[in-house]
Structure formats: C-alpha cells, structure tokens
Design a protein around this motif. Structure first.
Motif, PDB file in Angstrom:
ATOM      1  N   LEU A 143       4.113   7.605  -5.978  1.00  0.00           N
ATOM      2  CA  LEU A 143       5.107   7.197  -4.874  1.00  0.00           C
ATOM      3  C   LEU A 143       4.595   8.323  -3.470  1.00  0.00           C
ATOM      4  N   ASN A 144       5.310   8.074  -2.596  1.00  0.00           N
ATOM      5  CA  ASN A 144       5.384   9.203  -1.421  1.00  0.00           C
ATOM      6  C   ASN A 144       3.562   9.589  -0.877  1.00  0.00           C
ATOM      7  N   ILE A 145       2.897   8.450  -1.089  1.00  0.00           N
ATOM      8  CA  ILE A 145       1.305   8.657  -0.659  1.00  0.00           C
ATOM      9  C   ILE A 145       1.279   9.357   0.598  1.00  0.00           C
ATOM     10  N   ASP A 146       0.606  10.334   0.785  1.00  0.00           N
ATOM     11  CA  ASP A 146       0.222  10.954   1.935  1.00  0.00           C
ATOM     12  C   ASP A 146      -1.269  11.264   2.261  1.00  0.00           C
ATOM     13  N   ALA A 147      -1.899  10.413   2.608  1.00  0.00           N
ATOM     14  CA  ALA A 147      -3.561  10.161   2.430  1.00  0.00           C
ATOM     15  C   ALA A 147      -3.857  11.225   3.319  1.00  0.00           C
ATOM     16  N   GLY A 192       0.794  -1.190  -0.038  1.00  0.00           N
ATOM     17  CA  GLY A 192       0.059  -0.026  -0.076  1.00  0.00           C
ATOM     18  C   GLY A 192       0.918   1.217   0.189  1.00  0.00           C
ATOM     19  N   THR A 193       2.181   1.176  -0.397  1.00  0.00           N
ATOM     20  CA  THR A 193       2.934   2.356  -0.509  1.00  0.00           C
ATOM     21  C   THR A 193       3.106   3.129  -1.812  1.00  0.00           C
ATOM     22  N   LEU A 205       0.552  13.296  -3.029  1.00  0.00           N
ATOM     23  CA  LEU A 205       1.388  12.235  -3.614  1.00  0.00           C
ATOM     24  C   LEU A 205       2.225  12.906  -4.600  1.00  0.00           C
ATOM     25  N   GLU A 206       3.289  11.832  -5.146  1.00  0.00           N
ATOM     26  CA  GLU A 206       4.195  12.229  -5.953  1.00  0.00           C
ATOM     27  C   GLU A 206       4.145  11.320  -7.341  1.00  0.00           C
TER      28      GLU A 206
END
Length: 201
Positions: free
Chosen positions: A92-96, A70-71, A101-102
């Motif tokens: 990438l760099n998912i920040d819910a 899940g990343t 995100l990236e």
C-alpha cells in the motif's frame, strides 16, 4: 532492478519459500478466502477491517481495480501444503519518488496463525521491497487496540515510529489511533537474518 525502473505494481511475481507462497490476488482465490476468513470469523473484530464472506467478492474486485490503477499490489497468502489461500496481504501507499511503501491489509485464517506462515510471508515481501525494488523504508500500520498485530510487527524487527492520534473514523463510528512502525534499509540485513533464523527454529 531499481524501484523507479520497473512498473512496480503491474507485474508482481508469485513469491515462495518453504512455509508459504504469495500469489498475485485473483478472482480464483475467492472461495478459499471465504473459507479462510470464516475460520475464526475474523471480520467480527471491531478494530480491524477484514472483509466478511458476503463482501469478499467486492473486496477482491476493489483490490484488483486498485492494482490496475497502479496504487497497490495485493497477494493471496497460500499454504503450499494444501495449495489453498489462507489469507491476504498488500503493498500500500507506494511512494516511488521516495522509495518507500507499506505492507498492510494483512489477515490470516485463525488456524494458520502461529504456524510460521505470517513471518515467512513478511520475509518474502520485505525481500522484494528492499532487494528487488530498492526501497529505503517499509512501513507497517495498525490500530492502537490491535495488540496482537502490534506485537507481531515488533517481533519482525520493525521499530515504532509513533502514533497518529484520531487518524481515521471507522465504519462503526469509533476513531482509530494508528500505530506506525517501519524498517529502514540499513536495518534490513539484520532483520533479514533474524527472520531467517526464526523460521529455521
């Protein structure tokens, strides 16, 4: 559909527009991706991290493992005219929690560069990020010395946020300065229109 209301990375759909199709990455893309990365020997550029043909299977397995965790959300970039994968791209760099995100780890076969495939793929990914997932910001990061990538990101309509100095030590022993760009939600309608018109030209 809100960013926090769905398993963002577990059930990503195929995305398609006229010049490109993005398919969730699978082992079945291996041979196409080996051919794609060999087109221009992309892995030899010292300032990028692109898997070599011999390392492609391991790279796909790593991305699938990250997806299961899940990343990340990885896609194969497919040329609909040939139904063959010509590259790869990833969320990438998912920040819910902060709805951002990236888009990164993107590479495309040399012969597919400059064909409209890359901006079309970015339009699909940005639409999903902003319109489906409710992101308020989407980042792009690249090596300071990757001038082609920096120019392509700026051409999308992203703005440069800054440079992370001495950000990463690369496998070749050099130290990467990372250039950070972003598109935020209030800029998205203009970026979407500009990209749509660019692809019509």
């Amino acid at each position: 559909m809100g960013f926090l209301d769905v398993p963002v990375l577990q059930n990503d759909p195929a995305l398609q527009t006229t010049p490109v199709r993005l398919e969730p990455l699978s082992r079945g893309h291996h041979d196409d991706l080996v051919a794609a990365v060999s087109d221009g020997e992309l892995w030899r550029a010292w300032f990028t991290h692109v898997p070599s043909p011999d390392a492609m299977a391991a790279a796909i397995e790593a991305k699938l493992a990250q997806h299961r965790a899940g990343t990340t959300a990885p896609w194969a970039i497919v040329d609909p005219r040939t139904d063959r994968a010509v590259g790869m791209t990833t969320y990438l760099n998912i920040d819910a929690a902060h709805r951002r995100l990236e888009i990164g780890s993107t590479w495309i076969a040399r012969s597919a560069q400059g064909t409209g495939i890359n901006p079309a793929a970015k339009l699909l990914l940005l639409r999903r990020a902003f319109d489906d997932l409710g992101c308020i910001a989407v980042e792009f990061r690249t090596h300071w010395h990757n001038r082609q990538s920096r120019a392509a990101i700026a051409k999308l309509g992203a703005k440069q946020d800054g440079v992370l100095r001495n950000h990463r030590i690369l496998d070749n022993g050099t130290v990467r300065d990372t250039v950070v760009f972003s598109i935020i939600d209030r800029e998205w309608p203009t970026v979407r229109l500009a990209l749509t018109e660019r692809l019509r030209a």
